[in-house]
Design an enzyme around this catalytic site. Structure first.
Site, PDB file in Angstrom:
ATOM      1  N   THR A   1       0.855  -1.178   0.000  1.00 31.92           N
ATOM      2  CA  THR A   1       0.000   0.000   0.000  1.00 31.92           C
ATOM      3  C   THR A   1       0.891   1.228   0.000  1.00 31.92           C
ATOM      4  O   THR A   1       1.927   1.245   0.651  1.00 31.92           O
ATOM      5  CB  THR A   1      -0.994  -0.039   1.190  1.00 31.92           C
ATOM      6  OG1 THR A   1      -2.005   0.954   0.979  1.00 31.92           O
ATOM      7  CG2 THR A   1      -0.322   0.206   2.523  1.00 31.92           C
TER       8      THR A   1
ATOM      9  N   CYS B   1      -2.626   8.053   7.819  1.00 32.40           N
ATOM     10  CA  CYS B   1      -3.198   6.702   7.795  1.00 32.40           C
ATOM     11  C   CYS B   1      -2.224   5.711   8.411  1.00 32.40           C
ATOM     12  O   CYS B   1      -1.021   5.955   8.458  1.00 32.40           O
ATOM     13  CB  CYS B   1      -3.494   6.257   6.366  1.00 32.40           C
ATOM     14  SG  CYS B   1      -4.704   7.264   5.502  1.00 32.40           S
TER      15      CYS B   1
ATOM     16  N   HIS C   1      -5.116  -0.660   5.205  1.00 34.02           N
ATOM     17  CA  HIS C   1      -4.712   0.757   5.124  1.00 34.02           C
ATOM     18  C   HIS C   1      -5.878   1.579   5.667  1.00 34.02           C
ATOM     19  O   HIS C   1      -6.842   1.863   4.957  1.00 34.02           O
ATOM     20  CB  HIS C   1      -4.411   1.100   3.656  1.00 34.02           C
ATOM     21  CG  HIS C   1      -3.979   2.527   3.409  1.00 34.02           C
ATOM     22  ND1 HIS C   1      -3.111   2.856   2.399  1.00 34.02           N
ATOM     23  CD2 HIS C   1      -4.288   3.696   4.011  1.00 34.02           C
ATOM     24  CE1 HIS C   1      -2.909   4.179   2.392  1.00 34.02           C
ATOM     25  NE2 HIS C   1      -3.621   4.710   3.352  1.00 34.02           N
TER      26      HIS C   1
END
Lengths: 204, 179
Positions: free
Chosen positions: B41, B47, B64
């Site tokens: 990711t 995040c 994620h």
């Protein structure tokens, strides 16, 4: 409010606002760089928060991003995104000197120059909005990040404290001179300010 | 480019070349893979990436997540959006694939505070809250966080290799980290 309930006249009004702001910003940038600036038709859309990472392209593209807060009657943020290759061209165009390597050679001095350019662009953009809507819009000092577009965009659209399923994306692309330097200008009003702007334009 | 940076870029290339399947995990996704896979990711800011691995079955999972936990009363939001529900969803998917919860190892990355000078004054510290929520959810599930590369002020990408559970963390201007 659920952003998906915005109707087409309200979205058109936001597009018009972005167009006015970007038009003035382009004039300022054109005088500063002595180049012709082309602005795209502003893209106004309601998107899922999961999709903000790809607004300006691939989420792992290394970009230079200049963020400012908007204060006054309308509060929120503005973010300018320059792809690495464009950031180095713009900086060397304005300050002279050879193009630095991006990102490793993009020093704090280059970053300061880009922040200054960002200041002028945002100043012109917000002034135009102030005049058009009869509202007070002030900008904060700029902050810069040399980082991945996805990380920049999620940070810009989140961190408002009250997160929703969707966000309003007001994105204007610009192309500077024959060098075809690309940049994006994003206006990110918070939820309350969007209402303020629409009310001022008699659309709520 | 310095020699260190060149080395950095090379490790991503090696990770990519070794894996048969490349599995992208977009924002809000929760995905599981086994065999010779690379779950990855990119562009994590505030995040948090949550990587789980069962070393015996060689099953990996990656999420994620953007936010710490769902608001009270909200049940319709996708589980991958929040750290707490992403952890629960990852465990469920991995167990369904044959992993055992007591063998699961966790690694975390992300939770940065970008544009800190402008945004941290608002006191939201979303990155830190995302990391804390992920840690708490893992601890409650009895899963140990073996390693992490979190907080700071810069974005990260992560690559989880399912052959050995190693997590490569890359960024634009910092050295790679292998967790």
């Amino acid at each position: 409010m659920d952003l998906r309930s915005l109707d087409s006249s309200q979205l058109d009004a936001m597009r018009e606002i972005a167009n006015i702001g970007a038009g003035h910003a382009a004039t300022a940038l054109s005088q500063m760089t002595d180049r012709v600036i082309m602005i795209d038709v502003p893209e106004v859309s309601i998107i899922r928060i999961e999709d903000v990472g790809t607004i300006t392209g691939e989420p792992d593209d290394a970009v230079a991003a200049v963020m400012m807060k908007v204060l006054g009657d309308v509060t929120g943020r503005t973010v300018q995104i320059f792809p690495g290759a464009s950031a180095v061209k713009l900086v060397s165009m304005v300050s002279g000197g050879v193009e630095p390597e991006f990102p490793d050679g993009f020093t704090s001095e280059h970053q300061s120059t880009l922040k200054e350019i960002g200041n002028i662009i945002v100043g012109a953009y917000l002034n135009a909005l102030s005049d058009f809507m009869g509202l007070l819009l002030i900008m904060s000092v700029p902050a810069i990040a040399i980082d991945m577009a996805g990380a920049v965009m999620t940070t810009s659209y989140l961190n408002f404290g009250e997160e929703q399923d969707h966000v309003l994306c007001v994105n204007t692309g610009m192309i500077i001179g024959e060098e075809r330097i690309r940049g994006h200008f994003l206006l990110i009003p918070d939820a309350t300010s969007l209402q303020v702007m629409l009310r001022e334009m008699k659309l709520v | 480019m310095t020699d260190d940076r060149k080395r950095s870029r090379r490790s991503v290339v090696e990770f990519r070349a070794e894996a048969v399947d490349h599995v992208p995990v977009h924002i809000g996704d929760v995905k599981v893979a086994d065999g010779s896979s690379l779950l990855y990711t990119v562009g994590l800011g505030s995040c948090v990436a949550i990587a789980l691995y069962d070393p015996y079955e060689r099953i990996g999972g990656l999420a994620h997540a953007m936010l710490p936990h769902p608001n009270m009363g909200r049940r319709d939001a996708p589980p991958g959006r929040f750290a707490t529900t992403a952890v629960a969803s990852l465990i469920e998917l991995m167990e369904a694939r044959g992993a055992s919860r007591r063998r699961l190892q966790a690694r975390l990355a992300g939770g940065a505070s970008m544009f800190r000078d402008l945004l941290d004054r608002e006191g939201l510290k979303l990155g830190r809250r995302n990391v804390d929520a992920a840690r708490d959810a893992l601890t409650s599930a009895g899963i140990e966080v073996q390693a992490e590369d979190v907080l700071g002020t810069y974005g990260r990408s992560v690559f989880l290799r399912t052959t050995d559970g190693q997590l490569l963390v890359t960024s634009v201007s910092h050295d790679d980290v292998l967790l």
